[in-house]
Scaffold this motif. Structure first.
Motif, mmCIF file in Angstrom:
data_model
loop_
_atom_site.group_PDB
_atom_site.id
_atom_site.type_symbol
_atom_site.label_atom_id
_atom_site.label_comp_id
_atom_site.label_asym_id
_atom_site.label_seq_id
_atom_site.Cartn_x
_atom_site.Cartn_y
_atom_site.Cartn_z
ATOM 1 N N SER A 283 40.683 54.100 10.054
ATOM 2 C CA SER A 283 41.148 55.474 10.295
ATOM 3 C C SER A 283 40.175 56.471 9.672
ATOM 4 C CB SER A 283 42.558 55.676 9.740
ATOM 5 O OG SER A 283 42.546 55.728 8.331
ATOM 6 N N ILE A 284 39.582 56.108 8.518
ATOM 7 C CA ILE A 284 38.621 57.019 7.873
ATOM 8 C C ILE A 284 37.369 57.138 8.740
ATOM 9 C CG2 ILE A 284 37.126 57.379 5.866
ATOM 10 C CD1 ILE A 284 39.297 55.834 4.222
ATOM 11 N N SER A 285 36.815 55.974 9.152
ATOM 12 C CA SER A 285 35.544 56.030 9.882
ATOM 13 C C SER A 285 35.721 56.686 11.237
ATOM 14 C CB SER A 285 34.942 54.629 10.037
ATOM 15 O OG SER A 285 35.738 53.856 10.891
ATOM 16 N N GLU A 286 36.874 56.455 11.889
ATOM 17 C CA GLU A 286 37.059 57.079 13.202
ATOM 18 C C GLU A 286 37.282 58.581 13.085
ATOM 19 O OE1 GLU A 286 39.799 54.841 15.695
ATOM 20 O OE2 GLU A 286 38.796 52.991 15.085
ATOM 21 N N THR A 287 37.902 59.024 11.980
ATOM 22 C CA THR A 287 38.063 60.466 11.758
ATOM 23 C C THR A 287 36.697 61.110 11.534
ATOM 24 O OG1 THR A 287 40.257 60.184 10.827
ATOM 25 C CG2 THR A 287 39.112 62.206 10.244
ATOM 26 N N VAL A 288 35.847 60.432 10.742
ATOM 27 C CA VAL A 288 34.504 60.969 10.477
ATOM 28 C C VAL A 288 33.716 61.044 11.781
ATOM 29 C CG1 VAL A 288 32.307 60.479 9.334
ATOM 30 C CG2 VAL A 288 34.440 60.228 8.070
ATOM 31 N N GLN A 289 33.834 59.986 12.606
ATOM 32 C CA GLN A 289 33.113 59.989 13.889
ATOM 33 C C GLN A 289 33.535 61.172 14.749
ATOM 34 O OE1 GLN A 289 33.625 56.228 15.858
ATOM 35 N NE2 GLN A 289 33.000 55.148 14.030
#
Ligand code: SF4
Ligand code: SF4
Ligand code: SF4
Length: 322
Positions: A283-289
Motif C-alpha cells: 500500500s505504501i509503494s503503490e501510494t508513492v507510485q
C-alpha cells in the motif's frame, strides 16, 4: 506572458498532485475464504518432518551436510528448500521455549501475505494472489527473472535458482500449484499433514486466528487439547501443558497481515522476524507510485498551460501587426 497566467497553469498541476495523494490506498483486506496455517513454536519439536514432506510434495532434492551423513540439513530457504526449521538458542540452551538459557524452533516459509509486496512489485504479474483463498503463487511461465519480488518481500522468501542458466524463482505455493493442487482438491498442505504435534496447523485464516486467540487466553500450566491437521476437522488432538505464550499473534496485523500466523513463547524479534509496521509495503509503494505519476502530470499540465498561453499571446501579437 503574465505572471498570473503562469501561476494559474502551475496551480492546475498542483491540484492534480493533491488528487493523486488522495488516491493512495490502504491495506487490502483478507480474502473472503482465506486459507492459511498456524505455526505454534511451543509445539514444534524440531523433527523436520515438514521439511522432508515439503521437498517430497515439490519434487525437490534433500540438502545434506558436506559429509552426507544427515538427511536434509538445509539451514535456510533456497531454490530447493521452500520450508525450513530454524533454531533459537540462548545461554546454555537447556530450557525449551525459554528466552534465557533456552531454545526454540521457528518455521520459515512463505507467509502468504494478505497484501503481498511480491505481487505489488512484480512488473509482469508472475506473482499472483488468489482473490478467493488469498494464496500467493509464482507463475514461472510469466516470470522474466527480474527478481524484483525478492526485494518486495519483507521476509526474504522468494529464492532465485542461480545454478539454472534460465534462472527461476521458487517459493512455497501452499501446496496448490499446477500438478499439486492439494487445497483445490479439499486436502491440506503437506507440512501440516505430517506434523506430529500440530505445531503446523492448517485451516481457514478465520478459524486459525480464533484458535490462536484462544491460546492467548489459556493459563500457563493448565492442560489443553491441541488439534492436529486441519483446525476445522482435526485428525486428532493431544494434551499438553500450556506454555507462557507471548500475547502476540504474528501475522494478525504485521504489514497488513499474513495468512500464515505464528505464536510463540519467545519474542518474535529474538526469533528473527523483521520489525514491521501495520501498514503493508504494497500500500505504501503503490501510494508513492500514484503520487509520482501525478507529480509527473504537474510539469505536463504546466507545459500545456504555457504552450496555450504563449500561442495565444503570439496570435494576439500577430493579430496586432496585421
Ligand atoms: S513437523 Fe511439526 S514438529 Fe516437526 S519440525 Fe515441522 S513443525 Fe516442528
Ligand atoms: S512472504 Fe514474501 S513471497 Fe510470501 S506472499 Fe509475502 S511478500 Fe510474497
Ligand atoms: S505449504 Fe506446501 S510448499 Fe508450503 S511449506 Fe508447507 S509443504 Fe512446503
Amino acid at each position: 506572458m503574465k505572471r498570473r497566467d503562469f501561476l494559474k497553469a502551475s496551480l492546475g498541476g498542483a491540484a492534480l498532485l493533491g488528487a493523486g495523494a488522495a488516491q493512495g490506498r490502504g491495506n487490502l483486506e483478507p480474502a473472503e475464504e482465506a486459507i492459511g496455517m498456524l505455526f505454534d513454536s511451543t509445539l514444534c519439536i524440531g523433527c523436520k518432518a515438514c521439511v522432508s514432506k515439503c521437498k517430497e510434495v515439490n519434487g525437490m532434492p534433500a540438502t545434506p551436510l558436506e559429509d552426507e551423513t544427515y538427511w536434509d540439513a538445509a539451514r535456510d530457504l533456497s531454490h530447493e528448500t521452500l520450508n525450513v526449521i530454524k533454531v533459537y538458542q540462548e545461554g546454555d540452551a537447556s530450557i525449551k521455549d525459554a528466552a534465557e538459557n533456552g531454545f526454540a524452533f521457528e518455521k520459515r516459509s512463505c507467509m502468504h501475505c494478505v497484501d503481498p509486496g511480491c505481487v505489488s512489485v512484480c512488473p509482469v504479474t508472475a506473482m499472483r494472489r488468489d482473490p478467493k483463498t488469498g494464496i500467493v503463487t509464482h507463475h514461472p511461465d510469466a516470470c522474466i527473472g527480474c527478481r524484483t519480488c525478492m526485494v518486495g518481500c519483507p521476509y526474504n522468501v522468494p529464492q532465485f535458482d542461480y545454478d539454472n542458466p534460465f534462472g527461476e524463482i521458487h517459493k512455497c505455493q501452499m501446496c496448490n500449484q499446477e500438478g499439486v493442487a492439494r487445497i483445490d482438491q479439499g486436502g491440506m498442505t503437506g507440512c501440516a499433514e505430517v506434523c506430529p504435534t500440530g505445531a503446523t496447523l492448517f485451516g481457514s485464516r478465520e478459524a486459525l486466528l480464533e484458535e490462536a486467540k484462544r491460546r492467548m487466553t489459556l493459563k500457563p500450566g493448565e492442560t489443553y487439547n491441541y488439534p492436529r491437521g486441519d483446525v476445522r476437522k482435526p485428525e486428532s488432538h493431544h494434551e499438553k501443558a500450556v506454555p507462557a505464550y507471548q500475547n502476540h499473534i504474528w501475522g494478525e496485523k504485521e504489514a497488513g497481515g499474513t495468512n500464515v500466523l505464528h505464536v510463540s513463547s519467545i519474542p518474535f524479534e529474538k526469533l528473527g522476524m523483521p520489525p514491521l509496521e501495520e501498514r503493508s509495503y504494497a500500500s505504501i509503494s503503490e501510494t508513492v507510485q500514484h503520487t509520482i505519476y501525478n507529480y509527473m502530470a504537474l510539469p505536463a499540465a504546466a507545459l500545456a498551460g504555457l504552450t496555450y498561453i504563449v500561442r495565444r499571446n503570439t496570435e494576439d501579437e500577430d493579430g496586432g501587426e496585421s
